[in-house]
Design a protein around this motif. Sequence first.
Motif, mmCIF file in Angstrom:
data_model
loop_
_atom_site.group_PDB
_atom_site.id
_atom_site.type_symbol
_atom_site.label_atom_id
_atom_site.label_comp_id
_atom_site.label_asym_id
_atom_site.label_seq_id
_atom_site.Cartn_x
_atom_site.Cartn_y
_atom_site.Cartn_z
ATOM 1 N N GLU A 58 0.784 -1.286 -0.069
ATOM 2 C CA GLU A 58 0.075 -0.040 0.057
ATOM 3 C C GLU A 58 0.943 1.385 0.047
ATOM 4 O OE1 GLU A 58 -3.106 2.470 3.019
ATOM 5 O OE2 GLU A 58 -2.956 -0.003 3.064
ATOM 6 N N LEU B 196 3.310 1.695 -3.311
ATOM 7 C CA LEU B 196 2.492 1.484 -4.503
ATOM 8 C C LEU B 196 3.470 0.492 -5.703
ATOM 9 C CD1 LEU B 196 2.553 5.225 -4.724
ATOM 10 C CD2 LEU B 196 0.398 3.742 -4.727
ATOM 11 N N SER C 39 6.311 -1.479 -10.152
ATOM 12 C CA SER C 39 5.482 -0.310 -9.537
ATOM 13 C C SER C 39 4.084 -0.677 -10.184
ATOM 14 C CB SER C 39 6.191 0.789 -10.173
ATOM 15 O OG SER C 39 5.148 1.900 -9.931
ATOM 16 N N THR C 40 3.363 -0.096 -9.404
ATOM 17 C CA THR C 40 1.639 -0.288 -9.728
ATOM 18 C C THR C 40 1.329 1.026 -10.572
ATOM 19 O OG1 THR C 40 0.746 1.119 -7.813
ATOM 20 C CG2 THR C 40 0.951 -1.231 -7.718
ATOM 21 N N LYS D 203 2.870 10.392 -7.267
ATOM 22 C CA LYS D 203 2.734 9.359 -6.382
ATOM 23 C C LYS D 203 2.367 9.663 -5.265
ATOM 24 C CE LYS D 203 5.218 5.944 -9.077
ATOM 25 N NZ LYS D 203 6.339 5.008 -9.237
ATOM 26 N N SER E 33 -2.248 5.753 -2.533
ATOM 27 C CA SER E 33 -1.882 4.322 -1.969
ATOM 28 C C SER E 33 -2.637 3.232 -2.520
ATOM 29 C CB SER E 33 -2.586 4.565 -0.348
ATOM 30 O OG SER E 33 -4.151 4.511 -0.424
ATOM 31 N N CYS E 34 -2.351 1.985 -2.366
ATOM 32 C CA CYS E 34 -2.751 0.826 -3.205
ATOM 33 C C CYS E 34 -4.045 0.207 -2.320
ATOM 34 C CB CYS E 34 -1.877 -0.185 -3.303
ATOM 35 S SG CYS E 34 -0.537 0.374 -4.576
ATOM 36 N N GLN F 72 -5.569 1.558 -7.277
ATOM 37 C CA GLN F 72 -4.719 2.777 -6.689
ATOM 38 C C GLN F 72 -5.597 3.992 -6.295
ATOM 39 O OE1 GLN F 72 -2.611 0.071 -8.344
ATOM 40 N NE2 GLN F 72 -3.261 1.568 -10.114
#
Length: 379
Positions: free
Chosen positions: A232, A235, A256-257, A264, A268-269, A285
């Motif tokens: 989270e 990311l 990376s998401t 960024k 948060s994820c 995200q």
Amino acid sequence: MKFKSSLFVSILLASSSFLSAGERVYLACGSAGVRMAEFDSASGTLSSPVEAISLQNSGFLAMHPEKPVLYSTCNLDEGTKWRGGVAALQILEGGTLEVLNQVSTQGNGSCHVSIDATGNVAFAANYGSGSVASFQVKEDGSLSEAVSAIAHPGSSVHPQRQKEAHAHYFAAGPHNQFAYVPDLGLDKVLIYRFEPETAALTAAGAGLTEAGAGPRHMKFSLDGKFAYVLNELNLTVTTFKHEKESGGLTALGTVSTMPEEAEKEKMSCAEIRVHPNGKFVYTSQRDLRTNPEGSPLGRNSISVYRVTREGTLQRVQTISAGVRIPRNFNFDPSGKWILAGGQASKDIQVFEVDEKTGKLSPHGEPVSCPGGPICFLFE
């Protein structure tokens, strides 16, 4: 008058059987309890969610593998404060729910519940107290009091989010011998051996993420050889090799998401899912800015990853989630569609899944959902 009466009866009959044609989906909606809707996989159409049961702070859902019983995290009123709990809910004819019982998770901030493959064990994670609990599932689907309740000591490097443990997920692995807990506050995936007959837990090690990663949720590959842990705070998704005999996790790589050039800060994820065909992985995200500039959707997004031959991930798409704060999303049973929930915008966006590339395309306009969806679960 006769015409009006007939019309009223027709409307009443239609509303009482609105879930008869498509797939039923349940939605945990916080203060709005658990709601239900119908999803038509032929057209990608979602009906307006209606109340299935009123429940205090419904947060995450799980389904019994055999019994018509749904489980939801909730709050228990103990007079002076709210405590974490799990409710066992009987599914009645028509889809409405009835409480079988509610039990304490022996902590606060219950945020995740799951059921093992045998249907005999329930697991719960408490974010607030950084602890986990296990329960026996009784014959009628109700839950015992906690069999094991374990608090996680420790902390990590983030000055605000990692002062203490924050268990965020707790579920059995692919061979139903070990259960796994991504703990955001510790930068660890804690591993427990469990006994399906008794629900008792025994510590069995941990997998480590990068310092400050903040592991939140995880899923396994269809063959059970790999685990994908969503981090989270930084990311990313970390791929772990999974050892069947020991239950151990060895980190293989992290992706990376979001695109490298993406902003960024205050992101948060939230959720991670593996497509039913096992070829693709998806994450959401969240844009945590209160009033993002420009589009009201901000940077809220869903990312798509291709699973390589080595089991690692390669990101192929990041697309607007179409909603604000996509805390959860899920596939319909056909795997052709994704429902993404906006916790802040209180709505649901449907996406069509390209079966060859895994990429997503928005389908139709968002559907309003009182309370804001926190979890999706198809019956």
